[in-house]
Design an enzyme around this catalytic site. Sequence first.
Site, short mmCIF file in Angstrom:
data_model
loop_
_atom_site.label_atom_id
_atom_site.label_comp_id
_atom_site.label_asym_id
_atom_site.label_seq_id
_atom_site.Cartn_x
_atom_site.Cartn_y
_atom_site.Cartn_z
N MET A 30 0.84 -1.19 0.00
CA MET A 30 0.00 0.00 0.00
C MET A 30 0.88 1.25 0.00
SD MET A 30 -3.41 -0.91 2.11
CE MET A 30 -2.79 -0.65 3.74
N GLY A 31 2.14 1.08 -0.40
CA GLY A 31 3.05 2.23 -0.48
C GLY A 31 3.59 2.62 0.88
N GLY A 36 11.34 -2.94 5.08
CA GLY A 36 10.60 -4.21 5.09
C GLY A 36 10.10 -4.55 3.69
N HIS A 37 9.48 -3.56 3.03
CA HIS A 37 9.00 -3.78 1.66
C HIS A 37 10.18 -4.07 0.72
CE1 HIS A 37 5.76 -0.96 3.20
NE2 HIS A 37 5.05 -1.99 2.77
N ASP A 150 2.50 -9.15 9.19
CA ASP A 150 1.05 -9.36 9.04
C ASP A 150 0.81 -10.86 8.97
OD1 ASP A 150 -0.06 -6.53 8.52
OD2 ASP A 150 1.71 -6.66 7.26
N GLN A 153 -2.63 -12.20 7.96
CA GLN A 153 -2.85 -11.93 6.54
C GLN A 153 -2.17 -13.00 5.68
OE1 GLN A 153 -2.67 -7.94 4.54
NE2 GLN A 153 -0.60 -8.57 3.99
N SER A 185 6.97 -0.53 9.95
CA SER A 185 5.58 -0.43 9.51
C SER A 185 5.39 0.98 8.96
CB SER A 185 4.65 -0.63 10.71
OG SER A 185 3.37 -0.09 10.44
O1 PAF Z 1 -0.07 -5.80 3.54
C1 PAF Z 1 -0.51 -4.87 2.83
O2 PAF Z 1 0.15 -3.85 2.61
C2 PAF Z 1 -1.92 -4.98 2.26
O3 PAF Z 1 -2.77 -5.62 3.14
C3 PAF Z 1 -1.96 -5.64 0.86
C4 PAF Z 1 -1.49 -7.08 0.93
C5 PAF Z 1 -1.08 -4.85 -0.09
C6 PAF Z 1 -3.38 -5.65 0.32
O4 PAF Z 1 -3.88 -4.37 0.16
#
Ligand code: PAF
Length: 282
Positions: A30-31, A36-37, A150, A153, A185
Amino acid sequence: MMRTVKTVKEMAKIRGDLCKMNIIGLVPTMGALHEGHLSLIRKAKKDCNIVIASIFVNPLQFGPKEDFKKYPRDLEKDSEFLKLAGCDILFSPQSGDILGKDLGTSVHVEGLQSVMCGASRPGHFDGVCTIVLKLFNIVRPGNAYFGLKDYQQFVIIKKMTDDLDMPVNIIGCPIIRDRNGLALSSRNAYLSKDDYTKAVRINKALREGSRLAGLKKLKAGEITALLKKEYLKGMKTDYLGFYDADMLSLFDEKKKPSGKLVLAGAFFVGNTRLIDNIIIRI
Ligand code: PAF
């Protein structure tokens, strides 16, 4: 020579092997990207021929009182980070484009949502699964990468893809932390100095919980009560517990545990909701 395939398992494996010849890796985000990303991008880069990152702040996964409007957005900065990390394609659709005008379908994974974040954020994982499924159908990746911060998730998306025989490998990647142990985060940007001092206690609490669980002297409920008292003062605990790492059921001392547990929690530090977890192998 023609090959006849009679089982779903074998067909899925063959399709998977064919995909491996030109693997596309997807990193859905989600930008407001952080290390981490970028660690997901780097892992995807190692495994795949082409890496696609998506940036979409998904309104379907925010509750009416949550932070959808103020969620940090900086596409230019994110795009620079992605270039440096070696991402090949950035997919950043507009809301109307990806959601359409009259989305009538919602994806619900049964059975894993009555605890943890699912209990306190009703509908959240339906929103996540709906957008992730749409992203998978648009990008058609062979691999998709998710951070294990997450954790729920990750388990729910894995279940969705298994249940629906989706030809994508779901790859969970380790939590990346700052030098004080705080899990990275996008929401850390909301923390004041004082909040930050409190937030770094979350990981310390989880590590202590894992240590105490290993000693096997205290019951799960006694450990979480102690952590709240000793480490998590000054923040509101949304939930904190030991869960079966696969089924996400609350750990029950009377039953023999399966392979591993996850000690997971969500906490309000000021107005910021932070989550973290630690895996405990038994
Ligand atoms: O983890 C996230 O950033 C969001 O939940 C995802 C997986 C991009 C879905 O919108």
